[in-house]
Design an enzyme around this catalytic site. Sequence first.
Site, PDB file in Angstrom:
ATOM      1  N   SER A 117       0.819  -1.213   0.000  1.00 35.71           N
ATOM      2  CA  SER A 117       0.000   0.000   0.000  1.00 35.71           C
ATOM      3  C   SER A 117       0.853   1.263   0.000  1.00 35.71           C
ATOM      4  O   SER A 117       1.970   1.284   0.522  1.00 35.71           O
ATOM      5  CB  SER A 117      -0.910   0.028   1.232  1.00 35.71           C
ATOM      6  OG  SER A 117      -1.719  -1.123   1.267  1.00 35.71           O
TER       7      SER A 117
HETATM    8  N1  SAH Z   1      -1.436  -3.570   3.233  1.00 35.84           N
HETATM    9  C1  SAH Z   1      -0.854  -4.529   2.318  1.00 35.84           C
HETATM   10  C2  SAH Z   1      -1.575  -4.383   0.997  1.00 35.84           C
HETATM   11  C3  SAH Z   1      -1.610  -5.605   0.187  1.00 35.84           C
HETATM   12  S1  SAH Z   1      -2.624  -5.475  -1.260  1.00 35.84           S
HETATM   13  C4  SAH Z   1       0.626  -4.230   2.215  1.00 35.84           C
HETATM   14  O1  SAH Z   1       1.013  -3.162   2.690  1.00 35.84           O
HETATM   15  O2  SAH Z   1       1.387  -5.033   1.673  1.00 35.84           O
HETATM   16  C5  SAH Z   1      -4.091  -6.271  -0.722  1.00 35.84           C
HETATM   17  C6  SAH Z   1      -3.990  -7.726  -0.385  1.00 35.84           C
HETATM   18  O3  SAH Z   1      -5.314  -8.197  -0.142  1.00 35.84           O
HETATM   19  C7  SAH Z   1      -3.433  -8.623  -1.491  1.00 35.84           C
HETATM   20  O4  SAH Z   1      -2.298  -9.286  -1.020  1.00 35.84           O
HETATM   21  C8  SAH Z   1      -4.573  -9.595  -1.800  1.00 35.84           C
HETATM   22  O5  SAH Z   1      -4.143 -10.907  -2.095  1.00 35.84           O
HETATM   23  C9  SAH Z   1      -5.360  -9.560  -0.499  1.00 35.84           C
HETATM   24  N2  SAH Z   1      -6.751  -9.996  -0.579  1.00 35.84           N
HETATM   25  C10 SAH Z   1      -7.673  -9.740  -1.554  1.00 35.84           C
HETATM   26  N3  SAH Z   1      -8.851 -10.329  -1.247  1.00 35.84           N
HETATM   27  C11 SAH Z   1      -8.675 -10.969  -0.055  1.00 35.84           C
HETATM   28  C12 SAH Z   1      -9.526 -11.766   0.778  1.00 35.84           C
HETATM   29  N4  SAH Z   1     -10.797 -12.036   0.464  1.00 35.84           N
HETATM   30  N5  SAH Z   1      -9.004 -12.257   1.913  1.00 35.84           N
HETATM   31  C13 SAH Z   1      -7.716 -12.016   2.275  1.00 35.84           C
HETATM   32  N6  SAH Z   1      -6.879 -11.287   1.522  1.00 35.84           N
HETATM   33  C14 SAH Z   1      -7.346 -10.756   0.374  1.00 35.84           C
END
Ligand code: SAH
Length: 220
Positions: free
Chosen positions: A70
């Site tokens: 993010s």
């Molecule tokens: N805050 C994280 C952002 C990752 S992007 C960081 O700083 O790295 C968002 C993440 O949400 C992705 O890795 C994606 O795989 C996950 N995601 C999407 N749908 C999801 C769900 N239903 N349950 C769990 N994770 C999910």
Amino acid sequence: MQKPDIRGIGMTSQRARDRLVEQLREMGIRSEVVLELIRSTPRHLFIDEALSSRAYDNTALPIGHNQTISQPYIVARMTEALIEKGIPDKVLEVGTGCGYQTAVLARLVPHVYTIERIDALHQRAREHFQMLGLRNIHCRHGDGSRGWPDAAPFGGILAAAAPIGVPVTLRSQLEIGGRLILPVGKSGNQALLCILRSADGFQEQQLDWVSFVPMVEGVS
Ligand code: SAH
């Protein structure tokens, strides 16, 4: 295990972090607690070494599997909204990714629960938490749109992926007085919402327009 370079060198240095914090301040982040967390959390340790010169840019960066770490502004904005009325004791995060937002939360909140649907990312995040000695994080590979019923209710829930509408299951895992911060809507048209649970029901407030990866059901 090799000791992580927490302070960083070159573009991962204190100067780059200070510059990032000044940008966030100019963009409207007011909480000194949050700004200090962004300053002191080693974002360069969560991304591929090839990208480390951009670790303290205020942008999302690729982490593989079509996902991104993010943007620091978004992490700051969501964390600020989460703690506006005090620091909750127990928080759930949906979408661990590489674990950067989780690490920011874990340095503030006593108990952090986080769920990631992509196993490879979940494993990598777990390594990051171990490397940083963060022991108050419970992480799980699974579908976070269902929340974490065994650990509910939560004082705060934060989603890093956008569902089309607010998942009722997630909302129902808030305690009275708790807040759910999440992006909602289709790609290109997402609102960042803060949903407050009171004894009478739920109140919704829009915080920003944002761009998140979609929340996907099931695991991979
Ligand atoms: N805050 C994280 C952002 C990752 S992007 C960081 O700083 O790295 C968002 C993440 O949400 C992705 O890795 C994606 O795989 C996950 N995601 C999407 N749908 C999801 C769900 N239903 N349950 C769990 N994770 C999910």
